[in-house]
Design an enzyme around this catalytic site. Structure first.
Site, PDB file in Angstrom:
ATOM      1  N   GLY A 195      23.145 -38.212 -60.542  1.00 12.26           N
ATOM      2  CA  GLY A 195      24.175 -39.182 -60.543  1.00 12.26           C
ATOM      3  C   GLY A 195      24.499 -39.765 -61.902  1.00 12.26           C
ATOM      4  O   GLY A 195      24.457 -40.856 -62.290  1.00 12.26           O
TER       5      GLY A 195
ATOM      6  N   SER B  32      27.319 -39.293 -63.536  1.00 17.53           N
ATOM      7  CA  SER B  32      28.719 -39.320 -63.686  1.00 17.53           C
ATOM      8  C   SER B  32      29.222 -40.636 -63.842  1.00 17.53           C
ATOM      9  O   SER B  32      30.413 -41.283 -64.087  1.00 17.53           O
ATOM     10  CB  SER B  32      29.508 -38.535 -62.791  1.00 17.53           C
ATOM     11  OG  SER B  32      29.382 -39.035 -61.534  1.00 17.53           O
ATOM     12  N   SER B  33      28.327 -41.881 -63.424  1.00 17.19           N
ATOM     13  CA  SER B  33      28.894 -43.166 -63.684  1.00 17.19           C
ATOM     14  C   SER B  33      27.534 -44.025 -63.792  1.00 17.19           C
ATOM     15  O   SER B  33      26.344 -43.708 -63.621  1.00 17.19           O
ATOM     16  CB  SER B  33      29.632 -43.627 -62.542  1.00 17.19           C
ATOM     17  OG  SER B  33      28.593 -43.410 -61.216  1.00 17.19           O
TER      18      SER B  33
ATOM     19  N   ASP C  94      25.310 -32.335 -54.975  1.00 16.88           N
ATOM     20  CA  ASP C  94      25.809 -33.184 -53.889  1.00 16.88           C
ATOM     21  C   ASP C  94      24.528 -33.648 -53.533  1.00 16.88           C
ATOM     22  O   ASP C  94      23.837 -32.687 -52.627  1.00 16.88           O
ATOM     23  CB  ASP C  94      26.619 -32.764 -53.115  1.00 16.88           C
ATOM     24  CG  ASP C  94      27.267 -33.825 -51.942  1.00 16.88           C
ATOM     25  OD1 ASP C  94      26.337 -34.659 -52.037  1.00 16.88           O
ATOM     26  OD2 ASP C  94      27.999 -33.539 -51.208  1.00 16.88           O
TER      27      ASP C  94
ATOM     28  N   ASN D 179      18.076 -40.475 -59.983  1.00  9.23           N
ATOM     29  CA  ASN D 179      18.705 -41.654 -60.108  1.00  9.23           C
ATOM     30  C   ASN D 179      20.059 -42.120 -58.934  1.00  9.23           C
ATOM     31  O   ASN D 179      20.498 -43.176 -58.730  1.00  9.23           O
ATOM     32  CB  ASN D 179      19.319 -41.708 -61.536  1.00  9.23           C
ATOM     33  CG  ASN D 179      20.514 -42.930 -61.795  1.00  9.23           C
ATOM     34  OD1 ASN D 179      20.077 -44.046 -61.897  1.00  9.23           O
ATOM     35  ND2 ASN D 179      21.834 -42.405 -61.625  1.00  9.23           N
TER      36      ASN D 179
ATOM     37  N   THR E 101      20.927 -38.940 -48.625  1.00  3.50           N
ATOM     38  CA  THR E 101      21.431 -38.973 -50.074  1.00  3.50           C
ATOM     39  C   THR E 101      20.364 -39.800 -51.255  1.00  3.50           C
ATOM     40  O   THR E 101      20.138 -39.168 -52.027  1.00  3.50           O
ATOM     41  CB  THR E 101      22.683 -40.021 -50.329  1.00  3.50           C
ATOM     42  OG1 THR E 101      23.867 -39.517 -49.504  1.00  3.50           O
ATOM     43  CG2 THR E 101      23.318 -39.753 -51.814  1.00  3.50           C
TER      44      THR E 101
ATOM     45  N   SER F 191      14.684 -49.839 -55.780  1.00  7.96           N
ATOM     46  CA  SER F 191      15.500 -51.130 -55.889  1.00  7.96           C
ATOM     47  C   SER F 191      14.315 -52.189 -55.325  1.00  7.96           C
ATOM     48  O   SER F 191      13.795 -51.895 -54.396  1.00  7.96           O
ATOM     49  CB  SER F 191      16.699 -51.210 -55.275  1.00  7.96           C
ATOM     50  OG  SER F 191      17.228 -52.306 -55.054  1.00  7.96           O
TER      51      SER F 191
ATOM     52  N   TYR G  43      21.954 -49.708 -36.388  1.00  6.61           N
ATOM     53  CA  TYR G  43      22.217 -49.369 -37.816  1.00  6.61           C
ATOM     54  C   TYR G  43      22.841 -50.702 -38.390  1.00  6.61           C
ATOM     55  O   TYR G  43      23.727 -51.472 -37.946  1.00  6.61           O
ATOM     56  CB  TYR G  43      23.361 -48.122 -38.053  1.00  6.61           C
ATOM     57  CG  TYR G  43      23.559 -48.267 -39.591  1.00  6.61           C
ATOM     58  CD1 TYR G  43      22.664 -47.280 -40.297  1.00  6.61           C
ATOM     59  CD2 TYR G  43      24.974 -48.618 -39.973  1.00  6.61           C
ATOM     60  CE1 TYR G  43      23.145 -47.022 -41.702  1.00  6.61           C
ATOM     61  CE2 TYR G  43      25.016 -48.310 -41.324  1.00  6.61           C
ATOM     62  CZ  TYR G  43      24.116 -47.528 -42.350  1.00  6.61           C
ATOM     63  OH  TYR G  43      24.323 -47.406 -43.596  1.00  6.61           O
TER      64      TYR G  43
END
Length: 364
Positions: free
Chosen positions: A36, A38-39, A88, A115, A136, A170, A192
Site C-alpha cells: 500500500g 502508493s498513497s 493486489d 500496511n 484485503t 488500528s 454486515y
C-alpha cells in the site's frame, strides 16, 4: 495535531514525525517491502525508509502512481533505492505472483510492512469470494507473510540481523464485532456492518502478529512480529464516507478513545460533535460549507486538533520497523511510537490460534 502531546518512554509522542523517530539511523544494508505504498502513510513510510538508506520495494495495485512516487522520491533523495511491484492484496493469485517474483529475484528481505488496507467500504466480496475488508486487510497480508517467511529467515540467518514484520492495525480493533472474529459469518451480508467489519480486520492484524510471534519463537527464528496503531489520519481511507460523515465518525472514535493516553489533553470531542450536529442542520448549505460550523470548516478544525498528518501517521511504522529501541520486542502493540495496550481480545491466544487455522484453510 494537538501540539501539547506528551512524550512516552521512547522519547516520542503523537506529534513526532517519521523523520524525527529515525534521525541518525542507518538502514543502508536493509531491504524492506511496504504494501500500500502508493498513497498516504505507505508513501511516507517508503520515503523515510529510503531516506535512511533502506532499499524499499513498494507493493502496489497502481503501478502508474508508484512510478510517480518513485520519481518524486528520487528528486528529493537521488541516492534512494526504491522499486515497485504489482500487488493486489484482495487477490490471492496476485499475492502468490508477487511473492514468487520477489523470492525469485534473489533480493534479501529484512523488513516486511503490512500496511495496505481499505476502510469501512460497503459489503463486497473479493475475487476469492471473501468479504473484502477481511480479505484485503488481513487475509492477503497473512498469505503474503507466509510466502515470504523463508526468505526472511534466510536473510536474518545470513546477515545475523533481526528481521521485522510490522502489521499496521488500528485502534478501531476496539470496535470489532462482539465476538471479535465472526468465523461463521465472514461473508454474511445480512449482518454486515462496515465499521464493525473494519474493526474485525484490524483485530485480525493484531492476532496475526501475536500468533506469528509464538511460531517464530518455536522455530528459533531471529524475526519479530508486532502490530501498531498509526493514529487517526485524514487519508483516502475515508473515501467511502462523505466529509460530514467522516468527521462524525472521527469525533465519535476519538470520544470513545479519549481515556487512552494518546488523546489526553485534547479539547472535549463532545463539543466538536455538538458543533457538527449544528452544522448538519444548517439550512444555508453554501454558507455553512465555508464557515467553521460547515463541513469543510469542521474538517479543518477537526483535522488540526485531532488528526495526525501523514508525516506523523507514518512515525510509529518507521519506529517499529527501524528503531534499535524495538530490538527483541515481539508480539507487542504500539501507538505514538510507544508500547500500548489492546483489548482483551487482542491478547487472546486461543482466538489468535483459531484465526491462524481459519486463515490457513482459506488460503490453501
Amino acid at each position: 495535531m494537538w501540539p501539547f502531546s506528551k512524550k512516552g518512554a521512547s522519547g516520542f509522542s503523537s506529534s513526532s514525525t517519521a523523520e524525527q523517530v529515525t534521525v541518525g539511523l542507518d538502514g543502508t544494508s536493509l531491504t524492506a517491502i511496504v504494501t500500500g505504498a502508493s498513497s498516504g502513510i505507505g508513501t511516507e513510510t517508503t520515503r523515510v525508509l529510503a531516506l535512511r538508506g533502506v532499499h524499499v520495494i513498494m507493493g502496489v495495485r497502481n503501478m502508474t502512481a508508484a512510478k510517480d512516487i518513485k520519481e518524486t522520491i528520487l528528486k528529493e533523495i537521488p541516492s534512494a533505492k526504491v522499486d515497485a511491484m504489482e500487488l493486489d492484496l484482495s487477490s490471492m493469485e496476485s499475492v502468490k505472483k508477487f511473492a514468487s517474483d520477489f523470492n525469485s529475484s534473489g533480493l534479501p528481505l529484512n523488513i516486511l510492512i503490512n500496511n495496505a488496507g481499505i476502510m469501512a467500504c460497503p459489503f463486497k466480496l473479493s475475487k476469492d469470494k471473501i468479504e473484502l475488508q477481511f480479505a484485503t486487510n488481513h487475509l492477503g497480508h497473512f498469505l503474503l507473510t507466509n510466502l515470504l517467511l523463508d526468505t526472511m529467515k534466510k536473510t536474518s540467518c545470513e546477515t545475523k540481523k533481526e528481521g521485522r514484520i510490522v502489521n499496521v492495525s488500528s485502534e478501531a480493533h476496539r470496535f470489532a464485532y462482539s465476538e471479535g472474529i465472526r468465523f461463521d459469518k465472514i461473508n454474511d451480508e445480512s449482518s454486515y456492518n462496515n465499521w464493525r467489519a473494519y474493526g474485525q480486520s484490524k483485530l485480525a492484524n493484531i492476532l496475526h502478529a501475536n500468533e506469528l510471534t509464538r511460531r517464530l519463537k518455536e522455530d528459533g527464528a531471529d524475526i519479530t512480529a508486532n502490530s501498531l496503531h498509526p493514529g487517526t489520519i485524514n487519508t483516502n481511507l475515508f473515501r467511502y464516507n462523505s466529509a460530514v460523515n467522516g468527521v462524525r465518525i472521527g469525533v465519535r472514535f476519538v470520544f470513545k478513545c479519549q481515556s487512552l493516553n494518546s488523546y489526553r489533553g485534547y479539547p472535549d470531542p463532545q463539543l466538536l460533535w455538538e458543533g457538527l450536529s449544528l452544522s448538519k442542520r444548517s439550512p444555508d448549505k453554501e454558507r455553512s460549507s465555508h464557515t467553521m460550523l460547515g463541513p469543510n470548516g469542521l474538517m479543518t478544525l477537526f483535522g488540526r486538533l485531532l488528526l495526525k498528518n501523514v508525516q506523523q501517521g507514518a512515525a510509529t511504522t518507521c519506529y517499529v520497523a527501524l528503531h534499535p529501541q524495538v530490538k527483541g520486542i515481539n508480539g507487542k502493540y504500539f501507538s505514538d511510537s510507544n508500547l500500548a495496550k489492546t483489548t482483551s481480545q487482542g491478547t487472546d491466544a486461543d482466538l489468535a490460534k483459531k484465526l491462524w487455522d481459519f486463515s490457513m484453510d482459506l488460503t490453501k
